[in-house]
Design an enzyme around this catalytic site. Structure first.
Site, short mmCIF file in Angstrom:
data_model
loop_
_atom_site.label_atom_id
_atom_site.label_comp_id
_atom_site.label_asym_id
_atom_site.label_seq_id
_atom_site.Cartn_x
_atom_site.Cartn_y
_atom_site.Cartn_z
N GLU A 173 -39.96 2.41 -62.97
CA GLU A 173 -40.01 2.09 -61.50
C GLU A 173 -40.35 2.97 -60.66
O GLU A 173 -39.61 3.36 -59.46
CB GLU A 173 -39.03 1.17 -60.90
CG GLU A 173 -38.52 -0.18 -61.91
CD GLU A 173 -37.68 -1.03 -61.31
OE1 GLU A 173 -36.91 -0.75 -60.30
OE2 GLU A 173 -37.75 -2.04 -61.69
N GLU A 292 -38.82 -5.37 -68.10
CA GLU A 292 -37.55 -5.74 -67.39
C GLU A 292 -38.03 -7.17 -67.04
O GLU A 292 -38.72 -7.51 -66.24
CB GLU A 292 -37.00 -5.03 -66.37
CG GLU A 292 -36.54 -3.57 -66.61
CD GLU A 292 -35.71 -2.75 -65.64
OE1 GLU A 292 -35.38 -3.55 -64.77
OE2 GLU A 292 -35.94 -1.58 -65.71
O1 AHR Z 1 -31.96 -3.76 -64.51
C1 AHR Z 1 -31.30 -3.10 -63.40
C2 AHR Z 1 -32.29 -2.40 -62.77
O2 AHR Z 1 -33.39 -3.19 -62.16
C3 AHR Z 1 -32.99 -1.28 -63.35
O3 AHR Z 1 -32.12 0.03 -63.36
C4 AHR Z 1 -34.06 -0.83 -62.63
O4 AHR Z 1 -35.33 -0.53 -63.49
C5 AHR Z 1 -34.55 -2.17 -61.75
O5 AHR Z 1 -34.68 -2.16 -60.45
#
Ligand code: AHR
Length: 517
Positions: A173, A292
């Protein structure tokens, strides 16, 4: 009673599901590692401190690949802190989650845990506070056989053979202001390219994922992917996507419809990646790593859910308790992934244990399955094979998408949301065709008639549903089976036609035996 019609045909295929589509994520975050997968002294822990009850649930859930060690955490992580004699490892402040990181679990312990869980490791490198040089050093430590300083260091630490990690994420990110040392798209595109070059010079067999936008709502979404891929195109195999569905507005029809925006997100990223390819007249296709995805809102914004004061070790943060409606929205996300199996070749449910997770534990106590455990288990168990195109004719509803930042100008109407969301997977090895079906109508049964062409006469293998009269019901330590699948009755099969009644607000799996396979 509402009725939907579906046609699928054995010859009309979206793509094969890659085994990596069924991945998950373990971050040094809250009690995901400490008190989750790793808890020395727990009654079920082995001599390495791996919780046996958690391992058993992980095997049942059946993830195939696990991303590690972050997430936001990786952007400040020094991997050297987590290798070598445990008593010499430093405690450090983790600025991602305002915690103290004890470093008693690190890369080598993760590799051992992956072997125990029978999953492939996916490692992320720190392109926040560190950069390409650190990435190549970690790769040398992990994958180089021996005879160099860092590979010999691994051997000295007790891991004679290389770990052979194939899938690597180039940071996390990097477009987000919350990230340690966020970058502009150009800055990130440059360092991701240089990291990729160095890493592939050491091990040309690895596969690399560049960071895409951290959500479709980011103001830089689109231009970020375009610029990053303009730099990295020749050096990476994947671009990443992240999505967390939310019900901040407490509007269940809208929440369930929002899973469809994952379809748009995927299709938009494919279009951008292919536009970059077109500008180069390149036949190469960048694949998508949805590394994610989940439902997350209760513990996302509130400070007491997100961090704890005093820099604690493994605080209970992001411990989202999932209810029945979360499982339905989550099921919708599973369907979006399956229906894009041609381009989404890797995906990670974020996360695995305790922190926004399908598995919950009590430190020193039991482990149990959250509601979202079941759609994931279904998808991983029965989603292997060829995903077939579906022609769906379903009654629809109109709702609104609420921008999670609460800005009304970014909210928009969602007309014509089909009550039925569906994916169909043909497993040639097993001779089965599996229908995954979500009924998003909260009050009415949906009758679905599906013509499954090209397989000859079908017979019923097994069918089950996930349904609860109370959409806010949850599984807890004391009531771990409040939400669990039940047999789905009344499936009628006539030749190649399957007729089934889906309960209101339900997730359903119908497994057909297909002799024509
Ligand atoms: O999964 C939780 C968080 O969400 C992670 O660390 C991040 O990459 C995202 O913003």
């Amino acid at each position: 009673m509402k009725e939907a019609h579906v046609i699928v045909d054995r010859d009309f295929v979206i793509g094969d599901t890659d085994p990596r589509l069924f991945g998950a994520f373990v971050e040094h975050l809250g009690r995901c590692v400490y008190g989750g997968i790793y808890e020395p002294g727990h009654p079920t822990a082995d001599e390495r401190g791996f919780r046996g009850d958690v391992l058993a649930l992980v095997r049942e859930l059946a993830p195939t690949i696990i991303r590690y060690p972050g997430g936001n955490f990786v952007s400040g992580y020094n991997w050297e802190d987590g290798v070598g004699p445990v008593e010499k490892r430093p405690r450090r402040l983790d600025l991602a989650w305002m915690s103290t990181e004890p470093n008693t679990f690190g890369t080598n312990e993760f590799m051992n845990w992956c072997r125990a869980a029978d999953v492939e490791p996916m490692l992320a490198v720190n392109l926040g506070t560190r950069g390409p040089d650190d990435a190549r050093r970690l790769l040398e430590y992990c994958n180089f056989p021996g005879g160099t300083k860092l590979s010999d260091l691994r051997r000295a630490h007790g891991w004679e053979k290389p770990h052979g990690v194939k899938f690597w994420c180039l940071g996390n990110e990097m477009d987000g202001p919350w990230q340690m040392e966020m970058k502009t798209a150009t800055e990130y595109g440059r360092i991701a390219t240089e990291a990729a070059k160095l890493m592939k010079w050491i091990d040309p067999t690895i596969e690399l994922a560049a960071c895409g936008s951290s959500s479709r709502n980011m103001p830089t979404f689109g231009s970020w992917e375009d610029t990053v891929l303009e730099h990295c195109f020749d050096h990476v195999e994947f671009i990443s996507l992240h999505t967390y569905l939310n019900n901040y507005a407490d509007d269940t029809p809208s929440f369930l419809a929002s899973a469809d925006l994952m379809d748009s997100f995927i299709e938009e990223v494919v279009a951008i990646a292919d536009a970059v390819a077109a500008r180069r007249r390149s036949a190469k296709r960048i694949m998508l790593s949805f590394d994610e995805w989940n439902v997350w809102y209760r513990t996302r914004r509130k400070n007491e859910g997100r961090t704890k004061l005093g820099w604690p070790v493994a605080p209970p943060i992001l411990e989202e308790v999932y209810d029945m409606q979360d499982a339905l929205a989550f099921g919708g996300a599973c369907l979006s992934l399956l229906n894009h199996a041609d381009r989404v070749k890797s995906a990670c449910l974020a996360q695995l244990v305790n922190a926004i997770a399908p598995i919950m534990t009590e430190t020193g106590g039991p482990a149990w399955r959250q509601s979202i455990f079941y759609p994931f288990r279904d998808m991983s168990r029965f989603g292997r094979g060829r995903v077939l195109q579906t022609r769906v004719s379903s009654p629809v509803y109109t709702t609104v998408y609420y921008d999670p930042r609460g800005t009304s100008e970014l909210s928009f109407p969602m007309p014509d949301v089909p009550y039925l969301k569906l994916a169909v997977v043909d497993n040639l090895d097993e001779g089965t065709v599996t229908l995954f079906a979500l009924n998003r109508n909260l009050t009415e049964t949906l009758t679905v008639e599906t013509q499954v062409r090209g397989f000859g006469a079908l017979s019923l293998g097994e069918a089950h549903e996930l349904h609860h009269g109370d959409l806010k019901a949850t599984n807890t330590k004391d009531r771990p089976d409040e939400i669990k699948p039940a047999s789905l009755e009344g499936v009628e099969i006539t030749g190649d036609r399957v007729r089934v009644r889906l309960a209101p607000a339900s997730w359903n799996v119908i497994r057909l035996s297909a002799r024509g396979n």
